[in-house]
Motif scaffolding. Structure first.
Motif, PDB file in Angstrom:
ATOM      1  N   VAL A  86      -4.129   4.687   6.681  1.00 42.58           N
ATOM      2  CA  VAL A  86      -2.755   5.021   7.071  1.00 42.58           C
ATOM      3  C   VAL A  86      -1.980   3.753   7.404  1.00 42.58           C
ATOM      4  O   VAL A  86      -0.820   3.584   6.994  1.00 42.58           O
ATOM      5  CB  VAL A  86      -2.750   6.002   8.257  1.00 42.58           C
ATOM      6  CG1 VAL A  86      -1.340   6.192   8.806  1.00 42.58           C
ATOM      7  CG2 VAL A  86      -3.339   7.346   7.839  1.00 42.58           C
ATOM      8  N   ALA A  87      -2.608   2.846   8.155  1.00 45.17           N
ATOM      9  CA  ALA A  87      -1.935   1.590   8.497  1.00 45.17           C
ATOM     10  C   ALA A  87      -1.588   0.804   7.240  1.00 45.17           C
ATOM     11  O   ALA A  87      -0.496   0.225   7.127  1.00 45.17           O
ATOM     12  CB  ALA A  87      -2.819   0.765   9.423  1.00 45.17           C
ATOM     13  N   GLY A  88      -2.509   0.781   6.269  1.00 47.92           N
ATOM     14  CA  GLY A  88      -2.231   0.078   5.030  1.00 47.92           C
ATOM     15  C   GLY A  88      -1.080   0.691   4.257  1.00 47.92           C
ATOM     16  O   GLY A  88      -0.268  -0.019   3.649  1.00 47.92           O
ATOM     17  N   ALA A  89      -0.992   2.023   4.281  1.00 44.47           N
ATOM     18  CA  ALA A  89       0.091   2.698   3.581  1.00 44.47           C
ATOM     19  C   ALA A  89       1.439   2.419   4.237  1.00 44.47           C
ATOM     20  O   ALA A  89       2.453   2.200   3.549  1.00 44.47           O
ATOM     21  CB  ALA A  89      -0.175   4.200   3.531  1.00 44.47           C
ATOM     22  N   VAL A  90       1.478   2.414   5.567  1.00 44.21           N
ATOM     23  CA  VAL A  90       2.720   2.084   6.276  1.00 44.21           C
ATOM     24  C   VAL A  90       3.088   0.624   6.006  1.00 44.21           C
ATOM     25  O   VAL A  90       4.264   0.284   5.823  1.00 44.21           O
ATOM     26  CB  VAL A  90       2.575   2.357   7.783  1.00 44.21           C
ATOM     27  CG1 VAL A  90       3.808   1.872   8.551  1.00 44.21           C
ATOM     28  CG2 VAL A  90       2.350   3.847   8.041  1.00 44.21           C
TER      29      VAL A  90
END
Length: 791
Positions: A758-762
């Motif tokens: 999720v952090a990578g996608a944000v």
């Protein structure tokens, strides 16, 4: 695979003369029987407690009652750090309806308890070390009276400045007689002078996630005529909790019995053991049963949380993106007491480089005491924090090298036979490349239309204030790993008994069902091996042999292995007379769908007929191969086995408001063997959702050591509206040959990997360096300059 000890019993002798007359041969046609429902390994057998939970009849500890019941309440400190000058219980003790008040002076045995290190006092005596620390407990004939009496206890404090910054703990005065440093692991692997052509650095912070267990944390203590006590509580490690309580009561363990009530769900250590001890002391003092049901606020203040972690990383790579060296510093905030911080630190340091081949690694890991809330075992501890950091580093490397993030990862993934930075060879299946390839190649979800009817798709939900033109889509990846069972020399052993009587089998094993599905698995194992459809699993108490804690997937492996061995021993008892009668070995006989047949078809009978009213039983143990502690340089074969997972997250971010919606999570996981398909799917989906909570909303906030809003309005759990679409793209069933059934732990590794994804996608959607979990709106809000998809 592991050692096994066993013993068995059989009603009657095992001679050939005991072959029942009902045994038939192939020349006889057996009577028609109705088709049995599917059962055994590989079948989606419903959970044994599903109906009770759905109907509201599940035996929660908060619903317990006993004749002559008293109610307990605990006085807790309003300060995170203070010196206790005096405690006056006289007013509380003389209130009408109050039966007893206990403090540290009333603990007859050990004054402290703890998992691993007994450093946590039952009641504070001279020092307060965290907000909510217990000081005294009251038993009264009504819960309101108990609470009023607890509030009437007068405590004079000398308030002190708390140490809340874990970095400051190194130089601060000792907060505990054992000092502030719990453990330091300096891992050294390879050449310290190695350097890469490309270097990226990062500083990452992980927040304090609470397990937030379903159902009130509650318990009941009942005094026994022999001067002992029985504890009824939702313990996940009953024998360990029993032994801790007995030591504090100054009683032999045999005089303390712990009965496990229904555990509605657990992400780690379900119960505050200190509450159980307080209940027992009050029951012994009053001679009456005593019950306590904690409020949600008390739970937030008393039980352990995920370790807040500070991580500094430097990654070196060559011009092609191959990793050369990883340098890291990892600091775990243990809070006031040690609990399982040593084990969490070992996992964090060992997995600090992730499931990647790293020829040179140098990691410094510390766990320190502070005056913050206590930290301890929560699913994926240690591994989850480092995964968020090393995957952030991989994204930085990909950006600097101009590579696709998935391609960079593919060039570095680990496989069976590679080395961990601890020097341990990965001997179990490690299909990391296959997992990554599966999620990378899975089709991306369609972009939503810019249509008012689709406003619910916007970040912020149906009533969100965002505009479609401000929403950007991002894609991120997370690769992670966890260890299974205990580590660093932990003696993992479990014992199980299988009894068969009257065509009904019973499993006796002290493995606690915490929602991981052990009870269902035990039924399936016995059904598979013995062909008996009706299988019951006995309730758990400490009169049974110990089976250890419900953590790290150990009950699937160790307790499931013990059940398998015991069932096979019963199977041998069942088949030996038949094999002797027909002059063949038991290996030539098979049991399937309640029927026993020989390889040549000469023998055909049912299990019921073969039992012929006899009772069979056997007890067995399962103990995996031993491990060893990490040495002074972080080297050693510390883990029995490992499991791997790849997650691809797709998110929509409103870059003006900073709100985030997780659109989809694609998951590929290394499971060894699927034992129950529906249960496996549910466990993965639940793990993903817990990881999304850690990524976006869950953070038990503190200010100066004080817990801010310790309730479910201040602590934001993900709801059904927050849960993303979860697509299980692939389950790799490459069996681990040293594990019973070849199966691996399922639920922890999705929790570990999904926050990083999720952090990578944000990060991809906003172009911002997301380096803190949970992700704050001010982090996600940005003017987009990165190449993203516009919704």
């Amino acid at each position: 695979m592991g050692g096994m000890a066993g013993m068995g019993g059989l009603g009657g002798t095992t001679g050939a003369g005991d072959i029942p007359a009902s045994v038939t041969t192939a020349s006889l046609v057996p009577p028609a029987v109705p088709e049995a429902p599917p059962h055994g390994i590989g079948v989606s057998l419903p959970a044994a407690d599903a109906v009770a939970k759905a109907q509201g009849t599940f035996p929660y500890a908060a619903d317990l009652w006993a004749e002559g019941l008293l109610w307990a309440a605990v006085l807790r400190s309003p300060h995170p750090r203070a010196r206790i000058v005096s405690i006056d219980t006289s007013t509380a003790a003389t209130m009408p309806g109050v039966r007893a008040v206990v403090t540290h002076a009333d603990v007859p045995g050990d004054a402290a308890h703890g998992r691993g290190v007994a450093d946590r006092p039952v009641f504070a005596s001279d020092q307060i070390r965290h907000h909510g620390e217990p000081i005294a407990a009251v038993a009264a004939d009504h819960p309101d009276t108990a609470r009023l009496a607890a509030a009437a206890i007068a405590v004079e404090y000398e308030v002190m400045e708390p140490v809340t910054d874990p970095e400051a703990a190194f130089a601060a005065e000792p907060l505990h007689p054992d000092g502030n440093l719990i453990r330091h692991i300096p891992l050294r692997f390879g050449d310290p002078d190695a350097v890469g052509e490309v270097v990226v650095e990062g500083l990452y912070r992980i927040g304090r996630q609470d397990p937030a267990p379903i159902g009130a944390e509650a318990g009941l203590a009942v005094p026994r005529p022999d001067g002992g006590v029985e504890l009824y509580t939702a313990s996940t490690d009953p024998h360990h909790d029993r032994d801790l309580a007995a030591a504090c009561f100054a009683l032999e363990p045999e005089r303390v019995k712990l009965v496990v009530t229904g555990v509605p769900g657990a992400m780690g250590d379900r119960e505050d053991v200190g509450t159980q001890i307080a209940l027992g002391l009050l029951a012994l003092r009053t001679g009456h049963p005593v019950k306590l049901a904690a409020t949600r606020e008390e739970s937030f203040l008393s039980h352990v949380h995920r370790h807040p972690t500070l991580l500094r990383y430097r990654h070196h790579a060559d011009a092609d993106g191959k990793l050369v060296k990883v340098e890291a510093q990892i600091l775990l905030d243990a809070g006031a007491y040690a609990d399982s911080s040593s084990e969490a630190l070992a996992a964090a340091v060992a997995f600090a480089c992730g499931p990647y081949v790293v020829p040179h690694a140098f990691v410094e890991g510390w766990a320190v005491r502070t005056n913050n809330p206590p930290s301890g075992h929560v699913r994926g501890e240690g591994a989850m924090q480092v995964c968020a950091a090393y995957e952030g580093q991989m994204d930085k490397l990909a950006a600097k090298l101009g590579l696709d993030p998935a391609e960079l990862r593919m060039r570095n993934v680990m496989a069976t036979g590679d080395l961990l930075p601890t020097g341990q060879t990965v001997t179990c299946p490690a299909p990391v490349a296959e997992l990554l390839r599966a999620v990378r190649d899975y089709p991306l979800p369609a972009l939503p239309k810019d249509d008012p009817e689709d406003d619910w798709l916007l970040p912020g939900g149906p009533d969100g204030a965002g505009e479609p033109g401000s929403v950007r889509r991002g894609v991120g990846y997370g690769l992670g790993m966890v260890h299974m069972l205990g580590a660093e020399g932990t003696d993992e052993v479990s014992t199980a008994t299988v009894k068969v009587s009257g065509s009904v089998a019973t499993v006796i094993c002290a493995a606690v069902e915490t929602g991981q599905g052990f009870t269902t698995l035990a039924r399936q194992i016995v059904q598979e091996i013995l062909g008996i459809e009706e299988v019951h699993v006995a309730p758990v108490d400490t009169d049974q042999p110990p089976s250890g804690p419900a953590a790290h997937g150990r009950h699937t492996w160790v307790s499931g292995g013990a059940v398998e061995r015991a069932a096979r021993m019963v199977r041998t008892q069942l088949l030996q007379p038949l094999a002797h009668q027909f002059g063949m070995s038991t290996e030539l006989l098979t049991i399937a769908d309640g029927k026993i047949t020989s390889y040549d078809g000469v023998l055909s009978t049912t299990v019921d007929e073969a039992l012929d009213g006899k009772e069979l039983w056997a007890t067995a143990q399962c103990r995996p191969h031993p491990t060893e502690p990490l040495d002074d340089t972080g080297q050693g074969d510390a883990f029995v086995g490992m499991a791997f997972c790849a997650v691809r997250a797709v998110v929509d971010v409103d870059v003006e408001l900073g709100s985030v919606r997780v659109v989809e999570m694609a998951v590929a996981q290394d499971v060894g063997r699927v034992l129950n398909p529906a249960q496996a799917r549910t466990r993965i989906e639940a793990g993903i959702t817990q990881g999304v909570g850690a990524a976006l909303t869950e953070n038990l906030r503190t200010s100066g050591g004080h817990v801010r809003r310790p309730d479910l309005t201040g602590y934001a759990l993900p709801t059904a509206l927050d849960a993303p679409e979860v697509h299980i793209v692939k389950l790799v069933e490459e069996r681990d040959v040293v594990a019973p059934f070849g199966a691996k732990a399922i639920s922890a590794v999705p929790v570990v990997t999904s926050p990083a994804a999720v952090a990578g996608a944000v990060r991809a959607a906003t172009g911002r360096p997301v380096n803190r979990l949970p992700i704050r709106p001010q982090t996600a809000a940005a003017a987009v300059t990165a190449v993203t998809q516009e919704v």
